[in-house]
Design a protein around this motif. Structure first.
Motif, PDB file in Angstrom:
ATOM      1  N   ASP A 198      -2.584  16.298  -8.219  1.00  0.00           N
ATOM      2  CA  ASP A 198      -3.513  16.926  -7.275  1.00  0.00           C
ATOM      3  C   ASP A 198      -3.243  16.410  -5.862  1.00  0.00           C
ATOM      4  N   PRO A 199      -2.651  17.238  -4.978  1.00  0.00           N
ATOM      5  CA  PRO A 199      -2.341  16.791  -3.623  1.00  0.00           C
ATOM      6  C   PRO A 199      -3.584  16.390  -2.821  1.00  0.00           C
ATOM      7  N   LYS A 200      -4.760  16.951  -3.180  1.00  0.00           N
ATOM      8  CA  LYS A 200      -5.988  16.617  -2.456  1.00  0.00           C
ATOM      9  C   LYS A 200      -6.408  15.162  -2.699  1.00  0.00           C
ATOM     10  N   LYS A 201      -6.012  14.598  -3.830  1.00  0.00           N
ATOM     11  CA  LYS A 201      -6.327  13.204  -4.125  1.00  0.00           C
ATOM     12  C   LYS A 201      -5.307  12.255  -3.503  1.00  0.00           C
TER      13      LYS A 201
ATOM     14  N   PHE B 220       0.826  -1.206   0.000  1.00  0.00           N
ATOM     15  CA  PHE B 220       0.000   0.000   0.000  1.00  0.00           C
ATOM     16  C   PHE B 220       0.863   1.260   0.000  1.00  0.00           C
ATOM     17  N   TYR B 221       2.030   1.191   0.604  1.00  0.00           N
ATOM     18  CA  TYR B 221       2.940   2.339   0.555  1.00  0.00           C
ATOM     19  C   TYR B 221       3.334   2.634  -0.893  1.00  0.00           C
ATOM     20  N   ASN B 222       3.572   1.581  -1.681  1.00  0.00           N
ATOM     21  CA  ASN B 222       3.895   1.774  -3.097  1.00  0.00           C
ATOM     22  C   ASN B 222       2.705   2.339  -3.864  1.00  0.00           C
ATOM     23  N   VAL B 223       1.497   1.969  -3.460  1.00  0.00           N
ATOM     24  CA  VAL B 223       0.303   2.574  -4.058  1.00  0.00           C
ATOM     25  C   VAL B 223       0.316   4.087  -3.808  1.00  0.00           C
ATOM     26  N   CYS B 224       0.670   4.462  -2.586  1.00  0.00           N
ATOM     27  CA  CYS B 224       0.728   5.888  -2.232  1.00  0.00           C
ATOM     28  C   CYS B 224       1.784   6.627  -3.054  1.00  0.00           C
ATOM     29  N   THR B 225       2.988   6.099  -3.090  1.00  0.00           N
ATOM     30  CA  THR B 225       4.085   6.808  -3.762  1.00  0.00           C
ATOM     31  C   THR B 225       3.871   6.903  -5.266  1.00  0.00           C
ATOM     32  N   LEU B 226       3.310   5.842  -5.857  1.00  0.00           N
ATOM     33  CA  LEU B 226       3.064   5.890  -7.304  1.00  0.00           C
ATOM     34  C   LEU B 226       1.895   6.802  -7.631  1.00  0.00           C
ATOM     35  N   SER B 227       0.877   6.821  -6.775  1.00  0.00           N
ATOM     36  CA  SER B 227      -0.225   7.774  -6.962  1.00  0.00           C
ATOM     37  C   SER B 227       0.304   9.198  -6.886  1.00  0.00           C
ATOM     38  N   ASP B 228       1.207   9.406  -5.952  1.00  0.00           N
ATOM     39  CA  ASP B 228       1.853  10.714  -5.790  1.00  0.00           C
ATOM     40  C   ASP B 228       2.611  11.084  -7.062  1.00  0.00           C
ATOM     41  N   GLN B 229       3.169  10.068  -7.713  1.00  0.00           N
ATOM     42  CA  GLN B 229       3.977  10.312  -8.907  1.00  0.00           C
ATOM     43  C   GLN B 229       3.122  10.620 -10.137  1.00  0.00           C
ATOM     44  N   VAL B 230       1.980   9.952 -10.259  1.00  0.00           N
ATOM     45  CA  VAL B 230       1.183  10.090 -11.492  1.00  0.00           C
ATOM     46  C   VAL B 230       0.072  11.136 -11.364  1.00  0.00           C
ATOM     47  N   ASP B 231      -0.235  11.568 -10.142  1.00  0.00           N
ATOM     48  CA  ASP B 231      -1.336  12.521  -9.940  1.00  0.00           C
ATOM     49  C   ASP B 231      -0.793  13.816  -9.353  1.00  0.00           C
TER      50      ASP B 231
ATOM     51  N   VAL C 298       6.963   4.410   7.180  1.00  0.00           N
ATOM     52  CA  VAL C 298       6.064   5.174   8.048  1.00  0.00           C
ATOM     53  C   VAL C 298       6.595   6.596   8.245  1.00  0.00           C
ATOM     54  N   GLN C 299       7.877   6.720   8.467  1.00  0.00           N
ATOM     55  CA  GLN C 299       8.473   8.050   8.654  1.00  0.00           C
ATOM     56  C   GLN C 299       8.350   8.892   7.393  1.00  0.00           C
ATOM     57  N   MET C 300       8.590   8.279   6.226  1.00  0.00           N
ATOM     58  CA  MET C 300       8.472   9.015   4.965  1.00  0.00           C
ATOM     59  C   MET C 300       7.020   9.415   4.705  1.00  0.00           C
ATOM     60  N   ALA C 301       6.075   8.549   5.072  1.00  0.00           N
ATOM     61  CA  ALA C 301       4.658   8.873   4.883  1.00  0.00           C
ATOM     62  C   ALA C 301       4.270  10.085   5.736  1.00  0.00           C
ATOM     63  N   LYS C 302       4.725  10.124   6.989  1.00  0.00           N
ATOM     64  CA  LYS C 302       4.431  11.257   7.861  1.00  0.00           C
ATOM     65  C   LYS C 302       5.010  12.546   7.276  1.00  0.00           C
ATOM     66  N   LYS C 303       6.219  12.452   6.775  1.00  0.00           N
ATOM     67  CA  LYS C 303       6.874  13.627   6.198  1.00  0.00           C
ATOM     68  C   LYS C 303       6.116  14.110   4.967  1.00  0.00           C
ATOM     69  N   ARG C 304       5.665  13.148   4.113  1.00  0.00           N
ATOM     70  CA  ARG C 304       4.967  13.533   2.882  1.00  0.00           C
ATOM     71  C   ARG C 304       3.595  14.108   3.192  1.00  0.00           C
ATOM     72  N   ILE C 305       2.933  13.612   4.241  1.00  0.00           N
ATOM     73  CA  ILE C 305       1.627  14.164   4.640  1.00  0.00           C
ATOM     74  C   ILE C 305       1.776  15.634   5.026  1.00  0.00           C
ATOM     75  N   ALA C 306       2.814  15.942   5.767  1.00  0.00           N
ATOM     76  CA  ALA C 306       3.055  17.329   6.172  1.00  0.00           C
ATOM     77  C   ALA C 306       3.285  18.218   4.953  1.00  0.00           C
ATOM     78  N   GLN C 307       4.044  17.697   3.978  1.00  0.00           N
ATOM     79  CA  GLN C 307       4.318  18.472   2.759  1.00  0.00           C
ATOM     80  C   GLN C 307       3.039  18.694   1.952  1.00  0.00           C
TER      81      GLN C 307
ATOM     82  N   GLU D  85       1.154  22.122   0.866  1.00  0.00           N
ATOM     83  CA  GLU D  85       0.850  22.461  -0.530  1.00  0.00           C
ATOM     84  C   GLU D  85      -0.624  22.840  -0.674  1.00  0.00           C
ATOM     85  N   ILE D  86      -1.490  22.078  -0.046  1.00  0.00           N
ATOM     86  CA  ILE D  86      -2.944  22.353  -0.127  1.00  0.00           C
ATOM     87  C   ILE D  86      -3.251  23.698   0.521  1.00  0.00           C
ATOM     88  N   HIS D  87      -2.605  24.003   1.661  1.00  0.00           N
ATOM     89  CA  HIS D  87      -2.820  25.263   2.359  1.00  0.00           C
ATOM     90  C   HIS D  87      -2.434  26.466   1.502  1.00  0.00           C
ATOM     91  N   PHE D  88      -1.258  26.374   0.880  1.00  0.00           N
ATOM     92  CA  PHE D  88      -0.776  27.512   0.089  1.00  0.00           C
ATOM     93  C   PHE D  88      -1.570  27.651  -1.214  1.00  0.00           C
TER      94      PHE D  88
END
Length: 378
Positions: free
Chosen positions: A336-339, A323-334, A359-368, A372-375
């Motif tokens: 839109d940070p909201k998705k 599932f982590y790979n699902v997250c990172t690849l979705s991040d790569q192809v999409d 887990v640590q990288m996921a927490k870091k990416r969530i913060a980023q 991005e969504i805020h700005f």
């Protein structure tokens, strides 16, 4: 006086063997005419006649009748080791373990130095699912005969299954010192190394098994995997093809052959074989989809890789890395940070209790992503 008794018994036995009844019965038994032999032996009520009737019934497959005759002999002479031993083996064969336990224990009380009695007592304990007692009896057999191959094999087999390599090898090598070409012991030794990921040591043993005519599917599969792990890719491919000639539905062979091609950067061939592994097996395993995802990553096709990781995750939702790979690849192809953000949040919600890099990288990416969504909202 004892000598006179012994001489008398020998004379009586010789006379019995030379009697017309036994002359006919023994000749019939010798040529396998067991029913007629039984009828001939039945003319005598001696211990030997009942013993031969028991053996004849055994040869005919009438084990119930055979055991009845053996029990008759033992009622006449409770110390008759031959009848007791042969009955004990039939009890083991028919899974009458409780009676067998009593009988082999009694035989050992009469003759504790016979390794066969200890071996069959061990087999009886195994049938009763008493492994500790079984192991002890195998060891007693070896104490009485250090080269008792069947006991050495069983001990080696037990410790290979327990992945206690050194203990297993001590028994296996003891047997191989007597019979170096015993395929069962060679196979156990190969498995002891294979199960411990010592593929270079397992490899020549599997090769030896093939030389000895043991080119069976499971042996060839392990030999091919050893070649693969030893970076001998051409040999691995050749042996995997032999496996598929024996069984063209062997999903593991297709899958591992695909991994060999992937190591060689032959992504098309890798894709074909791993897809084939999926087609021939039910149910589909996550590993195959994950391997296809890796192939698409090598091909620089993140969208297709994402599809395969999603399929792999569906098959094995307990594996967090999928599932982590699902997250990172979705991040790569999409873009839109909201998705993408909800995927990472779902990942943390399900697997955040785990420790590790992902887990640590996921927490870091969530913060980023939140930033991005805020700005972007501003």
């Amino acid at each position: 006086m004892r000598k006179l008794i012994l001489i008398g018994l020998l004379i009586a036995a010789k006379a019995e063997a030379q009697s017309p009844v036994f002359a006919v019965a023994d000749s019939l038994y010798a040529i396998g005419d067991y029913t007629k032999a039984i009828n001939a032996y039945a003319r005598s009520d001696s211990e030997r006649a009942h013993l031969q009737m028991a053996r004849s019934y055994t040869a005919l497959g009438r084990l119930d009748k055979a055991m009845k005759e053996y029990r008759y002999v033992l009622r006449t002479d409770s110390t008759a080791q031959i009848a007791g031993f042969e009955l004990g083996k039939l009890l083991l064969k028919t899974k009458a373990y409780d009676e067998g336990l009593q009988l082999f224990s009694k035989l050992i009380a009469i003759n504790a130095t016979n390794p066969e009695y200890h071996y069959y007592l061990a087999e009886t304990y195994a049938g009763l699912d008493q492994p500790a007692s079984s192991l002890n009896s195998y060891k007693r057999a070896i104490e009485n005969d250090s080269l008792h191959l069947r006991s050495l094999f069983q001990l080696g087999k037990y410790f290979v299954a327990k992945r206690e390599k050194e203990t297993a090898l001590s028994y296996i090598d003891q047997g191989l010192s007597v019979y170096p070409d015993d395929v069962s012991l060679i196979n156990l030794k190969a498995l002891a190394y294979f199960n411990n990921d010592e593929y270079p040591k397992a490899l020549p043993l599997f090769e030896r098994l093939v030389e000895l005519g043991e080119a069976k599917e499971y042996i060839l599969s392990k030999l091919a995997y050893c070649y693969f792990k030893n970076w001998e890719f051409q040999k691995a491919k050749s042996v995997y093809r032999q496996v598929l000639l024996l069984n063209d539905k062997n999903a593991d062979a297709y899958y591992n052959l695909g991994l060999v091609y992937l190591k060689e950067q032959q992504t098309d061939s890798a894709h074909i074989h791993i897809r084939r592994s999926i087609e021939v097996q039910t149910p589909v395993l996550a590993g195959e989809y994950e391997a296809l995802a890796r192939i698409e990553r090598v091909r620089d096709n993140p969208k297709k890789a994402l599809e395969y990781y999603q399929m792999a995750h569906k098959e094995a939702p307990e594996v967090s890395l999928l599932f982590y790979n699902v997250c990172t690849l979705s991040d790569q192809v999409d873009d839109d940070p909201k998705k993408v953000l909800p995927l990472y949040e779902e990942y943390l919600g399900r697997y955040g209790h785990e420790k590790g890099y992902a887990v640590q990288m996921a927490k870091k990416r969530i913060a980023q992503l939140r930033e991005e969504i805020h700005f972007s909202a501003d």
